[in-house]
Write an enzyme that holds these catalytic residues in place. Structure first.
Site, PDB file in Angstrom:
ATOM      1  N   ASP A   1       0.852  -1.184   0.000  1.00 40.26           N
ATOM      2  CA  ASP A   1       0.000   0.000   0.000  1.00 40.26           C
ATOM      3  C   ASP A   1       0.887   1.233   0.000  1.00 40.26           C
ATOM      4  O   ASP A   1       1.978   1.246   0.603  1.00 40.26           O
ATOM      5  CB  ASP A   1      -0.913  -0.002   1.227  1.00 40.26           C
ATOM      6  CG  ASP A   1      -1.984  -1.081   1.152  1.00 40.26           C
ATOM      7  OD1 ASP A   1      -2.186  -1.638   0.056  1.00 40.26           O
ATOM      8  OD2 ASP A   1      -2.602  -1.381   2.194  1.00 40.26           O
TER       9      ASP A   1
ATOM     10  N   ASP B   1       0.556   4.042   1.458  1.00 38.86           N
ATOM     11  CA  ASP B   1       0.581   4.855   2.680  1.00 38.86           C
ATOM     12  C   ASP B   1       1.351   4.199   3.818  1.00 38.86           C
ATOM     13  O   ASP B   1       1.300   4.668   4.955  1.00 38.86           O
ATOM     14  CB  ASP B   1      -0.849   5.167   3.145  1.00 38.86           C
ATOM     15  CG  ASP B   1      -1.690   3.914   3.355  1.00 38.86           C
ATOM     16  OD1 ASP B   1      -1.168   2.799   3.150  1.00 38.86           O
ATOM     17  OD2 ASP B   1      -2.871   4.049   3.718  1.00 38.86           O
TER      18      ASP B   1
ATOM     19  N   TRP C   1     -13.450  -1.904   0.137  1.00 38.90           N
ATOM     20  CA  TRP C   1     -12.436  -2.098   1.162  1.00 38.90           C
ATOM     21  C   TRP C   1     -12.645  -3.401   1.931  1.00 38.90           C
ATOM     22  O   TRP C   1     -13.768  -3.738   2.328  1.00 38.90           O
ATOM     23  CB  TRP C   1     -12.476  -0.927   2.153  1.00 38.90           C
ATOM     24  CG  TRP C   1     -11.445  -1.040   3.238  1.00 38.90           C
ATOM     25  CD1 TRP C   1     -10.160  -0.627   3.219  1.00 38.90           C
ATOM     26  CD2 TRP C   1     -11.656  -1.640   4.524  1.00 38.90           C
ATOM     27  NE1 TRP C   1      -9.534  -0.930   4.395  1.00 38.90           N
ATOM     28  CE2 TRP C   1     -10.433  -1.552   5.229  1.00 38.90           C
ATOM     29  CE3 TRP C   1     -12.765  -2.248   5.141  1.00 38.90           C
ATOM     30  CZ2 TRP C   1     -10.285  -2.043   6.515  1.00 38.90           C
ATOM     31  CZ3 TRP C   1     -12.613  -2.738   6.421  1.00 38.90           C
ATOM     32  CH2 TRP C   1     -11.371  -2.626   7.107  1.00 38.90           C
TER      33      TRP C   1
ATOM     34  N   GLU D   1      -9.880  -8.943   0.958  1.00 38.90           N
ATOM     35  CA  GLU D   1      -8.999  -9.597  -0.019  1.00 38.90           C
ATOM     36  C   GLU D   1      -7.729 -10.143   0.623  1.00 38.90           C
ATOM     37  O   GLU D   1      -7.229 -11.209   0.231  1.00 38.90           O
ATOM     38  CB  GLU D   1      -8.645  -8.639  -1.171  1.00 38.90           C
ATOM     39  CG  GLU D   1      -7.556  -7.626  -0.898  1.00 38.90           C
ATOM     40  CD  GLU D   1      -7.988  -6.490   0.010  1.00 38.90           C
ATOM     41  OE1 GLU D   1      -7.102  -5.793   0.538  1.00 38.90           O
ATOM     42  OE2 GLU D   1      -9.203  -6.292   0.196  1.00 38.90           O
ATOM     43  N   ASP D   2      -7.181  -9.457   1.655  1.00 38.89           N
ATOM     44  CA  ASP D   2      -5.961  -9.949   2.295  1.00 38.89           C
ATOM     45  C   ASP D   2      -6.228 -11.223   3.091  1.00 38.89           C
ATOM     46  O   ASP D   2      -5.379 -12.116   3.160  1.00 38.89           O
ATOM     47  CB  ASP D   2      -5.345  -8.869   3.186  1.00 38.89           C
ATOM     48  CG  ASP D   2      -6.361  -8.207   4.088  1.00 38.89           C
ATOM     49  OD1 ASP D   2      -7.556  -8.539   3.996  1.00 38.89           O
ATOM     50  OD2 ASP D   2      -5.958  -7.351   4.890  1.00 38.89           O
TER      51      ASP D   2
ATOM     52  N   MET E   1       1.860   4.656   9.156  1.00 38.98           N
ATOM     53  CA  MET E   1       0.872   4.897   8.108  1.00 38.98           C
ATOM     54  C   MET E   1       0.637   6.400   7.971  1.00 38.98           C
ATOM     55  O   MET E   1       0.513   7.113   8.971  1.00 38.98           O
ATOM     56  CB  MET E   1      -0.441   4.190   8.437  1.00 38.98           C
ATOM     57  CG  MET E   1      -1.562   4.501   7.456  1.00 38.98           C
ATOM     58  SD  MET E   1      -3.111   3.663   7.856  1.00 38.98           S
ATOM     59  CE  MET E   1      -2.742   2.021   7.246  1.00 38.98           C
TER      60      MET E   1
ATOM     61  N   HIS F   1      -5.048   9.474   6.670  1.00 43.75           N
ATOM     62  CA  HIS F   1      -5.897   9.990   5.593  1.00 43.75           C
ATOM     63  C   HIS F   1      -7.325   9.502   5.811  1.00 43.75           C
ATOM     64  O   HIS F   1      -7.569   8.535   6.552  1.00 43.75           O
ATOM     65  CB  HIS F   1      -5.390   9.514   4.225  1.00 43.75           C
ATOM     66  CG  HIS F   1      -5.371   8.014   4.088  1.00 43.75           C
ATOM     67  ND1 HIS F   1      -6.440   7.297   3.631  1.00 43.75           N
ATOM     68  CD2 HIS F   1      -4.402   7.097   4.376  1.00 43.75           C
ATOM     69  CE1 HIS F   1      -6.133   6.002   3.623  1.00 43.75           C
ATOM     70  NE2 HIS F   1      -4.895   5.857   4.075  1.00 43.75           N
TER      71      HIS F   1
ATOM     72  N   ARG G   1     -10.782   7.745   4.436  1.00 41.90           N
ATOM     73  CA  ARG G   1     -11.016   6.641   3.510  1.00 41.90           C
ATOM     74  C   ARG G   1     -11.447   7.194   2.158  1.00 41.90           C
ATOM     75  O   ARG G   1     -12.239   8.126   2.070  1.00 41.90           O
ATOM     76  CB  ARG G   1     -12.081   5.695   4.051  1.00 41.90           C
ATOM     77  CG  ARG G   1     -12.398   4.537   3.098  1.00 41.90           C
ATOM     78  CD  ARG G   1     -13.104   3.407   3.807  1.00 41.90           C
ATOM     79  NE  ARG G   1     -12.215   2.798   4.787  1.00 41.90           N
ATOM     80  CZ  ARG G   1     -12.641   2.063   5.821  1.00 41.90           C
ATOM     81  NH1 ARG G   1     -13.939   1.890   6.017  1.00 41.90           N
ATOM     82  NH2 ARG G   1     -11.789   1.528   6.662  1.00 41.90           N
TER      83      ARG G   1
END
Length: 381
Positions: free
Chosen positions: A225, A227, A287, A290-291, A317, A320, A322
């Site tokens: 990712d 971030d 969101w 998937e992981d 991180m 931010h 979403r």
């Protein structure tokens, strides 16, 4: 009578003196002749050899000189022009064998230039121009190869992306120096989802795997990712015997693993491992989920997740909100429970997308794609 005897004795004495003088003159003459012929023979030998050296037979046979060249700093006499051609070891330039370059050694398992714990902050202003100045050794497309050692792997770093230019500057600012210190042979690929439809992280990662292999022969893939920044450069970004989970201790989770099956943030798989699990699922729109599906695919195929020490696998991180059109996927829990049934038909083998453009920038390669829309949700009732 007395005077006669005196004259005889004086005559004999003078005769002896004359003979002695003549004898000395003869000896002196002989010595001079010997010295003359000796010096003449040496000079004749030197000049004859010098003249022969300039002829067609100059290279035949060894040469002997009357100078001691074994002494330190000894040089040829200045009155012998071209003396370098008379050296027994001298050879024509064309026949000289150039020295064989030393083979480059393999890169060490633990590179010696690592720093360890890093100070990561996002308050200073960051620009692409600054990051480019900081990384002059990175070549077009965001590629780098160590020059002093031979890496065992070629690594593609793949980042799913949309509307995160601010985050990308910090990621490149920190990761390029880290990866160079780790002696990684790498390329960075930003997989940009075009349009404003629902975001699909895992499908973008599949696209990144496919497109990166079109660019180079990679055998290791790091999925990150944009971030997340590692806080320790000893967290080596290469592939391992088992699939690797790098981001095990994020600041947003209090630097702890949130649960045992967590595989999000930053992970790595070799090409063989990736194909063994049929890549990542394509049907996780929005969101989350998937992981966990990827973790299930790994365990269902007889592999185990490897992780660094919790003190090394720490990440910061960039805070931010979403992203719009990346709302939580309400179907994610049902899909996770069906990984065993879906992983053979949903993955890299079923990937479809439209490639819009590939642009190579100084610090990364941007790949923009259209990946479609999520299927309509079934109407309840």
């Amino acid at each position: 009578m007395a005077s006669t005897m005196s004259r005889l004795m004086l005559g004999r004495t003078l005769e002896r003196i004359c003979k002695a003088v003549l004898l000395l003159c003869l000896v002196h003459f002989l010595i001079m002749m010997i010295l003359y012929f000796d010096v003449y023979s040496q000079r004749f030998d030197i000049f004859s050899r010098f003249n022969n050296g300039r002829g067609a037979n100059a290279s035949r046979g060894p040469h002997h000189y009357y100078y001691n060249y074994s002494r330190p700093n000894t040089t040829f006499p200045s009155y012998l022009p071209g003396a370098d051609q008379l050296l027994p070891t001298a050879k024509p330039e064309a026949n000289r064998t150039r020295p064989t370059p030393k083979p480059i050694p393999p890169c060490p398992e633990v590179p010696p230039g690592l720093v360890g714990r890093l100070l990561i902050e996002f308050s200073s202003q960051m620009t692409m121009e600054r990051v480019q100045r900081e990384n002059p050794n990175v070549t077009e497309g965001g590629k780098y190869t160590p020059t002093d050692c031979r890496p065992k792997q070629k690594v593609a770093i793949i980042i799913p992306f949309r509307h995160r230019d601010h985050h990308l500057k910090y990621w490149l600012h920190y990761l390029h120096p880290i990866l160079r210190r780790q002696k990684i042979d790498y390329g960075i690929y930003i997989i940009n989802q075009l349009g404003e439809d629902t975001f699909n992280r895992a499908k973008l990662l599949n696209v990144g795997y496919t497109e990166a292999l079109k660019d180079a022969e990679y055998d290791c893939f790091i999925f990150s990712d944009v971030d997340l920044i590692p806080m320790d450069d000893r967290n080596l970004y290469h592939c391992y015997d088992q699939p690797r989970h790098f981001a095990i201790a994020m600041d947003k989770f209090g630097f702890r693993l949130p649960y045992a099956g967590y595989f999000g943030g930053v992970s790595g798989l070799s090409k063989k491992q990736f194909l063994k699990i049929n890549g990542f699922p394509n049907e996780y729109w929005g969101w989350g989920g998937e992981d966990d599906d990827i973790y299930n695919r790994i365990t269902l195929n007889g592999m185990k997740v490897s992780r660094p020490d919790v003190r090394i696998g720490r990440y910061r991180m960039i805070k931010h909100e979403r992203d719009k059109h990346n709302e939580p996927n309400p179907q994610r829990f049902n899909k996770i429970q069906n990984t065993k049934n879906t992983m053979r038909k949903d993955g890299i083998s079923s990937l479809t997308y439209r490639l819009a453009s590939v642009k190579k920038y100084p610090l990364y390669t941007n790949i923009s794609v259209e990946i479609g829309k999520p299927p309509p949700r079934p109407i309840k009732g």
